[in-house]
Design a protein around this motif. Structure first.
Motif, PDB file in Angstrom:
ATOM      1  N   VAL A  84      46.019  34.564  26.368  1.00 24.53           N
ATOM      2  CA  VAL A  84      44.601  34.604  26.000  1.00 24.53           C
ATOM      3  C   VAL A  84      43.844  35.644  26.821  1.00 24.53           C
ATOM      4  O   VAL A  84      43.049  36.428  26.284  1.00 24.53           O
ATOM      5  N   HIS A  85      44.082  35.656  28.130  1.00 23.30           N
ATOM      6  CA  HIS A  85      43.304  36.510  29.033  1.00 23.30           C
ATOM      7  C   HIS A  85      44.109  37.716  29.496  1.00 23.30           C
ATOM      8  O   HIS A  85      43.920  38.213  30.609  1.00 23.30           O
ATOM      9  N   SER A 109      39.971  41.127  39.392  1.00 19.99           N
ATOM     10  CA  SER A 109      39.000  41.380  40.462  1.00 19.99           C
ATOM     11  C   SER A 109      37.573  41.206  39.960  1.00 19.99           C
ATOM     12  O   SER A 109      36.699  40.715  40.687  1.00 19.99           O
ATOM     13  N   THR A 110      37.337  41.581  38.710  1.00 20.63           N
ATOM     14  CA  THR A 110      36.010  41.388  38.125  1.00 20.63           C
ATOM     15  C   THR A 110      35.727  39.906  37.923  1.00 20.63           C
ATOM     16  O   THR A 110      34.615  39.433  38.194  1.00 20.63           O
ATOM     17  N   LEU A 111      36.739  39.167  37.458  1.00 18.77           N
ATOM     18  CA  LEU A 111      36.560  37.720  37.310  1.00 18.77           C
ATOM     19  C   LEU A 111      36.240  37.066  38.650  1.00 18.77           C
ATOM     20  O   LEU A 111      35.409  36.150  38.723  1.00 18.77           O
ATOM     21  N   ASP A 112      36.881  37.526  39.712  1.00 23.74           N
ATOM     22  CA  ASP A 112      36.603  36.974  41.040  1.00 23.74           C
ATOM     23  C   ASP A 112      35.155  37.238  41.444  1.00 23.74           C
ATOM     24  O   ASP A 112      34.483  36.364  42.005  1.00 23.74           O
ATOM     25  N   ASP A 138      35.217  52.017  33.032  1.00 24.01           N
ATOM     26  CA  ASP A 138      36.400  51.173  33.221  1.00 24.01           C
ATOM     27  C   ASP A 138      36.411  50.097  32.143  1.00 24.01           C
ATOM     28  O   ASP A 138      35.827  49.022  32.306  1.00 24.01           O
ATOM     29  N   PRO A 139      37.069  50.356  30.991  1.00 23.53           N
ATOM     30  CA  PRO A 139      36.996  49.409  29.861  1.00 23.53           C
ATOM     31  C   PRO A 139      37.420  47.991  30.207  1.00 23.53           C
ATOM     32  O   PRO A 139      36.817  47.028  29.736  1.00 23.53           O
ATOM     33  N   SER A 140      38.443  47.826  31.038  1.00 21.30           N
ATOM     34  CA  SER A 140      38.905  46.477  31.366  1.00 21.30           C
ATOM     35  C   SER A 140      37.822  45.701  32.101  1.00 21.30           C
ATOM     36  O   SER A 140      37.545  44.538  31.784  1.00 21.30           O
ATOM     37  N   ARG A 141      37.189  46.318  33.085  1.00 22.18           N
ATOM     38  CA  ARG A 141      36.096  45.664  33.811  1.00 22.18           C
ATOM     39  C   ARG A 141      34.903  45.418  32.891  1.00 22.18           C
ATOM     40  O   ARG A 141      34.257  44.372  32.950  1.00 22.18           O
ATOM     41  N   LEU A 142      34.619  46.395  32.030  1.00 21.34           N
ATOM     42  CA  LEU A 142      33.474  46.272  31.128  1.00 21.34           C
ATOM     43  C   LEU A 142      33.657  45.090  30.175  1.00 21.34           C
ATOM     44  O   LEU A 142      32.770  44.242  30.040  1.00 21.34           O
ATOM     45  N   ARG A 156      44.218  43.331  21.259  1.00 22.55           N
ATOM     46  CA  ARG A 156      44.862  44.573  20.822  1.00 22.55           C
ATOM     47  C   ARG A 156      43.837  45.692  20.678  1.00 22.55           C
ATOM     48  O   ARG A 156      44.100  46.840  21.054  1.00 22.55           O
ATOM     49  N   VAL A 157      42.665  45.371  20.146  1.00 22.83           N
ATOM     50  CA  VAL A 157      41.599  46.368  20.043  1.00 22.83           C
ATOM     51  C   VAL A 157      41.240  46.898  21.427  1.00 22.83           C
ATOM     52  O   VAL A 157      41.077  48.111  21.631  1.00 22.83           O
ATOM     53  N   LYS A 158      41.111  45.993  22.399  1.00 19.51           N
ATOM     54  CA  LYS A 158      40.745  46.416  23.754  1.00 19.51           C
ATOM     55  C   LYS A 158      41.821  47.305  24.373  1.00 19.51           C
ATOM     56  O   LYS A 158      41.511  48.286  25.055  1.00 19.51           O
ATOM     57  N   ARG A 159      43.092  46.974  24.133  1.00 16.08           N
ATOM     58  CA  ARG A 159      44.168  47.816  24.659  1.00 16.08           C
ATOM     59  C   ARG A 159      44.142  49.206  24.023  1.00 16.08           C
ATOM     60  O   ARG A 159      44.325  50.224  24.707  1.00 16.08           O
TER      61      ARG A 159
END
Length: 596
Positions: free
Chosen positions: A13-14, A20-23, A69-73, A340-343
């Motif tokens: 799911v995640h 690090s952003t979740l933290d 930084d797309p992952s953090r965003l 998949r879209v995010k990747r």
């Protein structure tokens, strides 16, 4: 399920979340500023939203670094959507659209750093001003003008009449500084050069700047923010305000645009919306997951009596299982699709698919549109499954329903996105219909997920052929283009909905195949079967009319769904728990007490 399986499910799911952003965000979740508040008026909600946004910036750092930084965003936007849909929207407008337009169309410039700094520090909040009152979400007819003055190099920004006023930007709150990117037609030497973005200070602590007229709009209870209409009365803005992108404007008014003419420039100027589509899809998927998780947890804990059965959890009843397991199945399928879209967006896809990359931006819009409709539908259904508890704002269902509802027309109207995509796909533009491997489907077990996937692909291919053939026939018969398309818009919507369903099922099955734990893989595969069967059941008329399935196969679908409910039930709570975003303000405990 044991802890290993739970970790396996969370990894699915995640998978794209930045830890690090979740933290960092977990620290904000503990602050009272982000607690749910009852009894606030519209203005109080708006002011609270901007206080939260500023605190978010303090915690995470400059918005421009987040944007890069797309992952953090995406992780941040998912947390915002689950915590407060209004905070998600304000963050998206500020980061993805306001700052995003400056970043996209001002790349490489050294004269706009102060504006980026203004937004990074959140001394001003960003907004994008595109849509106009008169023509709704049709951006072809933008009439706001920016006339170049060759004597000074400045531009004169003007709203020619009330119908050209910008509609619903978040600029209505007194005392809050706003910096906008205003879309306007660039006029040089008396010629229309197309629509460009212009960076414009909108208001400061003392109110709208000279020549700027702002009228607050009525409140929007579903998703509160300081929406307004805004017009410009010959406002002079600096030469550097023009986000000229690849075009070149000489001081004497000579103009060159390598893209060609105004139509090509408009399409390029609207590119900024793709980031907002991806952001919206991520946020909606997070809201869908949370909705399903809370409703399943509540149904598992809430006990009831009936004349035909002893006291037991509500989740034991098939009337609860069917809608709630449908919500679970859609949550997992749409999460796999959005991941998949995010990747693909961030270039992190391990298995790039040419069929995705060729029409990827169109796919982002379709996923945003599909998730918006699903969020609205699932939040409504799950809220009702929780009875009176679903009505309390603290339990989030109303907020997530509002998010789905408002993101339908926001950042590009979802119905228009769907129809534009269908038209292009019908013409074969960056699209090839799937080639199902199934033979003699009327002799197959449709409850098997791979068979069901081929059946959905068969329907997608069939609807595409009907749509494309119909358009070609209309052209041969000389039917006017509007009439030809208008008569087939319903078919176009069905085709696109089937296309996105097929993509979601493919993504979920691929994720299930990667799970290490056998029990977890089985549980997710059952959800995939449930997701596929619900779609096939809802479109059984087509399958019967096309003689793809027999009446007996269709009659057996409810039997198969009942069996799947029995098999999903023991793992339902674990499947739900894995959906909750780590570090969010929403927990599975204490959400269903009216006094909480």
């Amino acid at each position: 399920m044991d802890d290993i399986t739970q970790r396996d499910l969370r990894s699915l799911v995640h998978a794209t979340a930045d830890q690090s952003t979740l933290d960092c965000l977990a620290g904000l979740s503990a602050e009272s500023l982000f607690d749910h508040r009852d009894g606030l008026g519209n203005e109080e909600v708006c002011r609270l939203t901007y206080r939260r946004l500023r605190r978010l910036g303090e915690q995470l750092g400059p918005s421009s670094k987040l944007l890069a930084d797309p992952s953090r965003l995406f992780t941040t936007l998912e947390w915002c959507s689950v915590t407060s849909p209004s905070l998600f929207l304000a963050t998206t407008l500020h980061t993805c659209l306001g700052l995003g337009a400056i970043d996209e169309f001002g790349a490489g410039r050294d004269d706009i750093g102060d504006w980026i700094g203004e937004l990074d520090s959140m001394n001003s909040f960003g907004s994008l001003l595109v849509t106009e009152t008169g023509l709704g979400n049709s951006h072809i007819g933008i009439r706001t003008e920016a006339v170049h003055d060759p004597l000074t190099g400045e531009f004169v920004l003007h709203t020619p009449d009330a119908q050209a006023a910008k509609l619903m930007p978040n600029v209505g709150l007194d005392g809050v500084r706003k910096l906008g990117v205003v879309y306007a037609r660039l006029l040089t030497s008396g010629e229309d050069r197309g629509v460009f973005g212009f960076v414009v200070p909108i208001r400061d602590e003392n109110g709208p700047l000279p020549g700027v007229s702002i009228t607050a709009l009525p409140e929007v209870p579903f998703l509160p923010l300081d929406y307004a209409t805004i017009g410009f009365d010959r406002v002079r803005i600096s030469a550097r305000s023009l986000l000229h992108d690849s075009a070149r404007l000489e001081p004497d008014g000579r103009f060159h645009d390598p893209l060609g003419g105004p139509e090509e420039r408009l399409l390029r100027s609207l590119d900024v919306r793709h980031r907002a589509w991806a952001a919206s899809a991520a946020a909606l998927a997070a809201a869908i997951r949370t909705t399903a998780a809370l409703a399943v947890r509540f149904a598992a804990d809430r006990r009831t009596l009936s004349r035909s059965a002893p006291e037991q959890p509500v989740l034991s009843y098939r009337s609860q299982q069917l809608p709630l397991f449908d919500a679970l199945a859609q949550s997992y399928a749409l999460t796999s699709l959005v991941n998949r879209v995010k990747r693909e967006w961030s270039g992190a896809a391990s298995d790039p698919d040419p069929s995705w990359s060729s029409g990827f931006r169109r796919t982002i819009g379709l996923v945003k549109a599909h998730c918006g409709a699903a969020a609205e539908r699932i939040a409504s259904e799950c809220g009702q499954r929780c009875g009176s508890h679903g009505m309390f704002a603290v339990n989030r269902f109303v907020g997530y329903l509002g998010l789905g509802h408002v993101l339908g027309p926001a950042a590009g109207d979802s119905r228009l996105i769907t129809l534009e995509a269908a038209r292009a796909m019908a013409a074969g533009t960056a699209y090839r219909p799937p080639s199902p491997r199934i033979t003699q489907p009327n002799r197959r077990d449709v409850s098997q997920p791979r068979i069901a996937l081929d059946l959905i692909a068969l329907r997608e291919r069939g609807l595409h052929e009907t749509l494309a053939d119909g358009m070609r026939t209309a052209v041969r018969r000389g039917q006017p283009p509007f009439e030809a398309w208008n008569n087939r818009s319903w078919l176009a919507s069905e085709f696109v909905e089937t296309h996105v369903t097929r993509l979601a099922l493919e993504a979920l099955l691929a994720d299930a195949d990667r799970l290490r734990d056998g029990r977890g893989k089985d549980a997710v595969t059952r959800l995939a079967s449930f997701f596929a069967l619900r779609h096939i059941a809802g479109n059984s008329g087509w399958y019967l009319a096309e003689e793809v399935l027999t009446p007996q196969q269709v009659r057996m679908i409810p039997v198969a769904l009942n069996l799947l409910c029995e098999r999903i039930h023991p793992d339902a709570v674990s499947l739900a728990d894995a959906l909750l975003l780590p570090g969010s303000t929403v927990t599975a405990a204490a959400q269903f007490s009216p006094s909480s």
